[in-house]
Design an enzyme around this catalytic site. Structure first.
Site, PDB file in Angstrom:
ATOM      1  N   MET A 124      85.322  57.859 116.415  1.00  0.00           N
ATOM      2  CA  MET A 124      86.646  58.892 117.252  1.00  0.00           C
ATOM      3  C   MET A 124      87.593  58.094 118.078  1.00  0.00           C
ATOM      4  SD  MET A 124      86.211  61.642 115.076  1.00  0.00           S
ATOM      5  CE  MET A 124      87.253  62.069 116.438  1.00  0.00           C
ATOM      6  N   CYS A 125      86.587  56.360 118.602  1.00  0.00           N
ATOM      7  CA  CYS A 125      87.350  56.257 119.592  1.00  0.00           C
ATOM      8  C   CYS A 125      87.568  55.547 119.118  1.00  0.00           C
ATOM      9  CB  CYS A 125      85.891  55.366 120.532  1.00  0.00           C
ATOM     10  SG  CYS A 125      86.400  54.394 121.863  1.00  0.00           S
ATOM     11  N   GLY A 126      89.367  54.658 119.378  1.00  0.00           N
ATOM     12  CA  GLY A 126      90.064  53.170 119.070  1.00  0.00           C
ATOM     13  C   GLY A 126      89.554  52.388 118.795  1.00  0.00           C
ATOM     14  N   ARG A 129      86.361  51.218 116.600  1.00  0.00           N
ATOM     15  CA  ARG A 129      87.228  51.218 115.307  1.00  0.00           C
ATOM     16  C   ARG A 129      88.012  50.034 115.540  1.00  0.00           C
ATOM     17  NH1 ARG A 129      89.418  56.472 115.377  1.00  0.00           N
ATOM     18  NH2 ARG A 129      91.397  55.740 116.477  1.00  0.00           N
TER      19      ARG A 129
END
Length: 115
Positions: free
Chosen positions: A10-12, A15
């Protein structure tokens, strides 16, 4: 080369870091640390290898960190680790380890230091 990333999908930033590792052709082990948190000993080993303290590995902006008073000056590393073991969301990510070292990769390009 092999790499392990302690990842939150969920963390940019997490990712993007994973994308860099894959684009560099590394054999990547992805550990979704919210589902499978590292043990206290493993987390301490990673922090030691990265040359950082548990306080530096704390997601201090996480509202739970404030609720638990973890940003206060008198809070010990042991207390921070206790909280991280109970609430893995408090572990800052992404934490990456390769044969060249371990590093908290914020921003994501920091990962290049250990490639």
């Amino acid at each position: 080369m092999k790499a392990t990333i302690y990842h939150n999908p969920m963390c940019g930033t997490s990712r993007k870091t994973l994308e860099i590792l894959r684009n560099e052709g590394l054999d990547v082990t992805v550990v979704e640390y919210l589902k499978a948190p590292p043990s206290r000993a493993e987390l301490l080993r990673l922090y030691d290898r990265a040359g950082m303290t548990p306080r530096e590995g704390l997601r201090a902006k996480e509202s739970l960190a404030h609720e638990l008073g973890l940003s206060e000056p008198g809070v010990t590393d042991e207390q921070i680790l206790d909280a991280m073991m109970q609430h893995p969301i408090l572990i800052q990510r992404p934490l990456v380890e390769t044969e060249k070292g371990a590093k908290l990769c914020r921003p994501q390009d920091e990962v290049r230091d250990i490639l």
